[in-house]
Write a protein that holds these residues in place. Structure first.
Motif, PDB file in Angstrom:
ATOM      1  N   LEU A  94       0.829  -1.208   0.000  1.00 51.41           N
ATOM      2  CA  LEU A  94       0.000   0.000   0.000  1.00 51.41           C
ATOM      3  C   LEU A  94       0.864   1.258   0.000  1.00 51.41           C
ATOM      4  O   LEU A  94       0.782   2.047  -0.952  1.00 51.41           O
ATOM      5  CB  LEU A  94      -1.005  -0.115   1.150  1.00 51.41           C
ATOM      6  CG  LEU A  94      -1.357   0.981   2.109  1.00 51.41           C
ATOM      7  CD1 LEU A  94      -2.209   2.037   1.459  1.00 51.41           C
ATOM      8  CD2 LEU A  94      -2.109   0.380   3.281  1.00 51.41           C
ATOM      9  N   PRO A  95       1.754   1.469   0.990  1.00 56.72           N
ATOM     10  CA  PRO A  95       2.619   2.652   0.883  1.00 56.72           C
ATOM     11  C   PRO A  95       3.602   2.561  -0.280  1.00 56.72           C
ATOM     12  O   PRO A  95       3.918   3.558  -0.914  1.00 56.72           O
ATOM     13  CB  PRO A  95       3.372   2.676   2.212  1.00 56.72           C
ATOM     14  CG  PRO A  95       3.265   1.306   2.767  1.00 56.72           C
ATOM     15  CD  PRO A  95       1.940   0.768   2.277  1.00 56.72           C
ATOM     16  N   ARG A  96       4.067   1.353  -0.574  1.00 55.92           N
ATOM     17  CA  ARG A  96       5.053   1.222  -1.636  1.00 55.92           C
ATOM     18  C   ARG A  96       4.452   1.633  -2.986  1.00 55.92           C
ATOM     19  O   ARG A  96       5.062   2.362  -3.763  1.00 55.92           O
ATOM     20  CB  ARG A  96       5.559  -0.216  -1.698  1.00 55.92           C
ATOM     21  CG  ARG A  96       6.706  -0.380  -2.640  1.00 55.92           C
ATOM     22  CD  ARG A  96       7.171  -1.816  -2.631  1.00 55.92           C
ATOM     23  NE  ARG A  96       7.282  -2.293  -3.989  1.00 55.92           N
ATOM     24  CZ  ARG A  96       7.317  -3.572  -4.331  1.00 55.92           C
ATOM     25  NH1 ARG A  96       7.213  -4.504  -3.416  1.00 55.92           N
ATOM     26  NH2 ARG A  96       7.431  -3.913  -5.570  1.00 55.92           N
ATOM     27  N   SER A  97       3.220   1.178  -3.253  1.00 51.34           N
ATOM     28  CA  SER A  97       2.615   1.523  -4.537  1.00 51.34           C
ATOM     29  C   SER A  97       2.296   3.012  -4.587  1.00 51.34           C
ATOM     30  O   SER A  97       2.352   3.633  -5.645  1.00 51.34           O
ATOM     31  CB  SER A  97       1.350   0.700  -4.778  1.00 51.34           C
ATOM     32  OG  SER A  97       0.278   1.183  -4.013  1.00 51.34           O
ATOM     33  N   PHE A  98       1.987   3.584  -3.436  1.00 46.04           N
ATOM     34  CA  PHE A  98       1.742   5.028  -3.355  1.00 46.04           C
ATOM     35  C   PHE A  98       2.982   5.792  -3.828  1.00 46.04           C
ATOM     36  O   PHE A  98       2.914   6.666  -4.690  1.00 46.04           O
ATOM     37  CB  PHE A  98       1.393   5.382  -1.908  1.00 46.04           C
ATOM     38  CG  PHE A  98       1.194   6.843  -1.635  1.00 46.04           C
ATOM     39  CD1 PHE A  98      -0.069   7.403  -1.688  1.00 46.04           C
ATOM     40  CD2 PHE A  98       2.259   7.666  -1.316  1.00 46.04           C
ATOM     41  CE1 PHE A  98      -0.264   8.750  -1.421  1.00 46.04           C
ATOM     42  CE2 PHE A  98       2.088   9.010  -1.059  1.00 46.04           C
ATOM     43  CZ  PHE A  98       0.818   9.553  -1.113  1.00 46.04           C
ATOM     44  N   PHE A  99       4.139   5.439  -3.257  1.00 44.75           N
ATOM     45  CA  PHE A  99       5.358   6.161  -3.628  1.00 44.75           C
ATOM     46  C   PHE A  99       5.823   5.792  -5.034  1.00 44.75           C
ATOM     47  O   PHE A  99       6.326   6.636  -5.772  1.00 44.75           O
ATOM     48  CB  PHE A  99       6.458   5.934  -2.582  1.00 44.75           C
ATOM     49  CG  PHE A  99       6.238   6.760  -1.350  1.00 44.75           C
ATOM     50  CD1 PHE A  99       6.531   8.122  -1.365  1.00 44.75           C
ATOM     51  CD2 PHE A  99       5.711   6.211  -0.197  1.00 44.75           C
ATOM     52  CE1 PHE A  99       6.310   8.905  -0.238  1.00 44.75           C
ATOM     53  CE2 PHE A  99       5.481   6.989   0.936  1.00 44.75           C
ATOM     54  CZ  PHE A  99       5.789   8.344   0.914  1.00 44.75           C
ATOM     55  N   ASP A 100       5.667   4.519  -5.429  1.00 45.19           N
ATOM     56  CA  ASP A 100       6.059   4.138  -6.792  1.00 45.19           C
ATOM     57  C   ASP A 100       5.221   4.895  -7.821  1.00 45.19           C
ATOM     58  O   ASP A 100       5.722   5.298  -8.878  1.00 45.19           O
ATOM     59  CB  ASP A 100       5.881   2.627  -7.008  1.00 45.19           C
ATOM     60  CG  ASP A 100       7.000   1.824  -6.353  1.00 45.19           C
ATOM     61  OD1 ASP A 100       7.955   2.449  -5.852  1.00 45.19           O
ATOM     62  OD2 ASP A 100       6.915   0.586  -6.341  1.00 45.19           O
ATOM     63  N   ASP A 101       3.947   5.070  -7.520  1.00 46.51           N
ATOM     64  CA  ASP A 101       3.060   5.823  -8.402  1.00 46.51           C
ATOM     65  C   ASP A 101       3.582   7.254  -8.566  1.00 46.51           C
ATOM     66  O   ASP A 101       3.698   7.778  -9.679  1.00 46.51           O
ATOM     67  CB  ASP A 101       1.644   5.815  -7.791  1.00 46.51           C
ATOM     68  CG  ASP A 101       0.567   6.338  -8.736  1.00 46.51           C
ATOM     69  OD1 ASP A 101       0.907   6.928  -9.771  1.00 46.51           O
ATOM     70  OD2 ASP A 101      -0.632   6.158  -8.418  1.00 46.51           O
ATOM     71  N   ALA A 102       3.955   7.871  -7.432  1.00 47.90           N
ATOM     72  CA  ALA A 102       4.455   9.245  -7.482  1.00 47.90           C
ATOM     73  C   ALA A 102       5.811   9.323  -8.192  1.00 47.90           C
ATOM     74  O   ALA A 102       6.058  10.205  -9.010  1.00 47.90           O
ATOM     75  CB  ALA A 102       4.563   9.818  -6.073  1.00 47.90           C
ATOM     76  N   LEU A 103       6.705   8.357  -7.878  1.00 43.69           N
ATOM     77  CA  LEU A 103       8.050   8.387  -8.453  1.00 43.69           C
ATOM     78  C   LEU A 103       8.047   8.154  -9.954  1.00 43.69           C
ATOM     79  O   LEU A 103       8.959   8.588 -10.659  1.00 43.69           O
ATOM     80  CB  LEU A 103       8.928   7.305  -7.792  1.00 43.69           C
ATOM     81  CG  LEU A 103       9.419   7.595  -6.378  1.00 43.69           C
ATOM     82  CD1 LEU A 103       9.899   6.327  -5.705  1.00 43.69           C
ATOM     83  CD2 LEU A 103      10.546   8.604  -6.428  1.00 43.69           C
ATOM     84  N   SER A 104       7.037   7.426 -10.447  1.00 42.19           N
ATOM     85  CA  SER A 104       7.004   7.144 -11.880  1.00 42.19           C
ATOM     86  C   SER A 104       6.159   8.163 -12.626  1.00 42.19           C
ATOM     87  O   SER A 104       5.912   8.026 -13.817  1.00 42.19           O
ATOM     88  CB  SER A 104       6.484   5.720 -12.126  1.00 42.19           C
ATOM     89  OG  SER A 104       5.240   5.544 -11.503  1.00 42.19           O
ATOM     90  N   ALA A 105       5.712   9.188 -11.930  1.00 37.72           N
ATOM     91  CA  ALA A 105       5.008  10.296 -12.585  1.00 37.72           C
ATOM     92  C   ALA A 105       6.033  11.359 -12.982  1.00 37.72           C
ATOM     93  O   ALA A 105       7.209  11.244 -12.670  1.00 37.72           O
ATOM     94  CB  ALA A 105       3.967  10.881 -11.646  1.00 37.72           C
ATOM     95  N   GLY A 106       5.571  12.393 -13.648  1.00 35.33           N
ATOM     96  CA  GLY A 106       6.459  13.496 -13.993  1.00 35.33           C
ATOM     97  C   GLY A 106       6.735  14.371 -12.779  1.00 35.33           C
ATOM     98  O   GLY A 106       6.113  14.210 -11.733  1.00 35.33           O
TER      99      GLY A 106
END
Lengths: 506, 118
Positions: free
Chosen positions: A176-188
């Motif tokens: 849950l937190p990991r996908s949250f940050f991965d989502d943000a990190l893989s955005a612009g």
């Protein structure tokens, strides 16, 4: 004889100018677009990077000085905590579950934020922005370190702390937190700033840190209070950076508004889902309660968040789309989470438990409209099953949301007797969600979320192929020690025995 | 737009049915029976009959609910993908049109001990 000439001392303003603006040279070997390839594709239009104001104008020498001073204080207190058996001063060993969740799920998030801001420090063309992001990056790494160091004292004595890094990568509730940050990190870079800098740091961080640090203080955990204080002055700077960034985007071009609003809608909802577990900690895991999740939401969500969005209304920003659904979930979510954690506690590297009669009284006072009506009967039934020697373990395992990756434990916003279930089809595959908010996020960028690594699905694929024992060793969970009911656990026994030794002559 | 990206981007889902060694995922939810935190995630062969799924997979899992003994799973009301649906107990999951990650819900109106107040 040489004369000693006093060096000309630079004013703070001059120092900051040298540190930032003078680094902003124009490139000649490569075009600006080649040097900063990721600032255009999100559609955000910036006309003048010099309009970016860093309200702190912090220079490197003063940054090092402040941080070094905080580090010295922090490690002095951590040493004292270790030498004086500070771990025996906590109210009860059940409190440790909150710390284990924090270490497994939140501290790696600090590190991820550090990686993200390091990248943003490179990708934004404006030098003021670059410097502010780089400093925040160093802060975030420092926060991860101080948290790990503070909690390593507990690892010497208690279960569930030993494999937080494996948990971060592999444990089902940590995706849950990991996908949250991965989502943000893989955005612009601009979306990242709205995700982490604004929604997380500005809108939601108080809901995490204030209750968590007060909880630590109320429960005698000086180690955690200390890392909280050490991080607090940084957080003020981070919040300002997030707010400055959003105002900058909105002031630069009117076409930015709908993009920014879309990100606010998305990241408020993702952040709200992420922080739901804090409510569980406040309502269930702190032996000495600070305030209820509902009370915290009223202060930090309704009052502070409401004021913020009234302030942003002059830019055309409205409150996040999921705001009303969030409000409707507040009196339910901590109970729904704790009931889930309890029935899946064979697979958690922390303990959970059935609340005592006293605690249920407290819950029913804090949640007069929901606890007795919906949740007390379930806890009462779980107590009955436990007393009969057949404690409930839900071996059906959990259906997960494709977007937030949380088990779909939430109920319909207007019907607390019905699980909220949403589904959609994309390219012939079915996808499921916990809420309208998560479904909207998916439908906006389906190619991003169809590749979600959903831990329940992975458990039944190679190499684990549904073998629960193999899964436990893969996530470094030691069955019978790290997992299960607190009642009868090694942590419970050891804490009681050591405290007895520390406070008596027996 | 399927993704905000610098160039066209096509992703591969991580939970395609071919990754499950001949099995598939089925979600089963007992409506208004909230002891179970989420719908049950079941991983089963598509050749299994629907009756088998109910008798040998679903029934043991819902046992902890106080109403479980009083429920005849063969005669409850079903929904598939949000629409009313009548299963064929003797036919396989595949023949019943239950695809990978299908969500089934069943209802037992009037039988709900743990939500007496609602």
């Amino acid at each position: 004889m040489d004369m000693q000439v006093a060096k000309k001392k630079l004013s703070l303003k001059e120092k900051y100018k040298l540190l930032t603006r003078d680094l902003g040279w124009d490139t000649t070997y490569h075009t600006k677009d080649e040097v900063f390839p990721y600032v255009q594709y999100e559609g955000i239009k910036i006309h003048d990077w010099d309009k970016w104001e860093d309200p702190f104008r912090l220079t490197m020498d003063s940054y090092w000085k402040y941080q070094a001073e905080k580090e010295r204080k922090f490690y002095a207190i951590i040493d004292a905590h270790a030498q004086n058996n500070g771990h025996l001063n906590i109210t009860d060993a059940r409190y440790l579950s909150a710390l284990k969740i924090f270490l497994q799920a939140i501290s790696p998030g600090e590190y991820a934020a550090g990686k993200g801001f390091a990248r943003m420090g490179r990708e934004f063309p404006g030098v003021g922005t670059q410097v502010a992001c780089q400093m925040q990056s160093i802060d975030e790494i420092r926060h991860a370190q101080t948290q790990i160091h503070a909690l390593s004292n507990y690892n010497k004595f208690y279960n569930g702390f030993h494999a937080f890094a494996d948990a971060r990568d592999r444990m089902w509730y940590c995706t849950l937190p990991r996908s949250f940050f991965d989502d943000a990190l893989s955005a612009g870079p601009f979306e990242f700033m709205i995700a982490i800098g604004f929604s997380f740091e500005y809108v939601l961080t108080n809901l995490l840190f204030v209750p968590f640090m007060s909880g630590a203080a109320y429960n005698g955990d000086m180690a955690t209070v200390t890392f909280g204080f050490s991080a607090q002055s940084d957080e003020a700077r981070h919040m300002t950076l997030g707010l400055e960034c959003i105002k900058f985007m909105l002031e630069q071009d009117p076409a930015n508004l709908p993009i920014v609003q879309g990100w606010i809608d998305k990241w408020f909802w993702r952040g709200f889902r992420l922080l739901g577990v804090v409510g569980t900690m406040m309502d269930y895991m702190l032996p000495k309660r600070v305030m209820s999740w509902r009370e915290a939401w009223n202060i930090y969500g309704v009052e502070n968040g409401g004021a913020l969005f009234r302030d942003l209304a002059r830019y055309g920003i409205r409150p996040p789309k999921g705001w009303d659904d969030a409000e409707k979930g507040i009196d339910h979510m901590s109970h729904q989470f704790m009931l889930a954690l309890y029935q899946y506690n064979f697979g958690t590297a922390f303990h959970s438990w059935i609340p005592s009669e006293d605690e249920m009284e407290w819950l029913s006072k804090k949640y007069p409209d929901t606890f007795d009506k919906y949740y007390r009967p379930r806890w009462a039934h779980l107590s009955k099953l436990k007393a009969a020697g057949t404690p409930f373990a839900n071996m059906g395992l959990a259906k997960l949301c494709q977007t937030c990756q949380i088990p779909t434990v939430f109920t319909e916003p207007d019907d607390p007797t019905s699980l909220c279930q949403r589904e959609t089809e994309y390219k012939g595959e079915k996808y499921h969600f916990c809420s309208d908010g998560c479904q909207h996020i998916f439908e906006n960028e389906p190619e991003k979320y169809i590749q979600a690594w959903l831990p329940m699905q992975q458990l039944f694929q190679a190499p684990i192929n549904g073998d629960l024992g193999a899964w436990m060793s893969w996530v470094s969970l030691i069955p019978g020690k790290d997992n299960g009911d607190f009642d009868g656990s090694e942590d419970e026994r050891n804490f009681a025995a050591w405290r007895q030794q520390a406070t008596s002559n027996q | 737009m399927a993704l905000t990206s610098t160039k066209p981007y096509v992703a591969v889902p991580r939970d395609l049915v071919e990754n499950f060694n001949g099995k598939q995922i089925v979600y089963v939810c007992w409506d208004h029976h909230m002891l179970f935190a989420t719908p049950l995630l079941l991983v089963v062969e598509p050749e299994m009959s629907f009756g088998d799924l109910l008798e040998n997979v679903v029934k043991p899992l819902i046992g902890p609910d106080p109403d479980a003994a009083a429920v005849d799973l063969g005669s409850v009301e079903w929904q598939k993908a949000g629409r009313a649906w009548k299963p064929d107990l003797a036919a396989s999951l595949a023949a019943n049109g239950i695809v990978h990650k299908e969500q089934l819900r069943f209802r037992t109106p009037g039988v709900n001990s743990l939500l007496a107040a609602a």
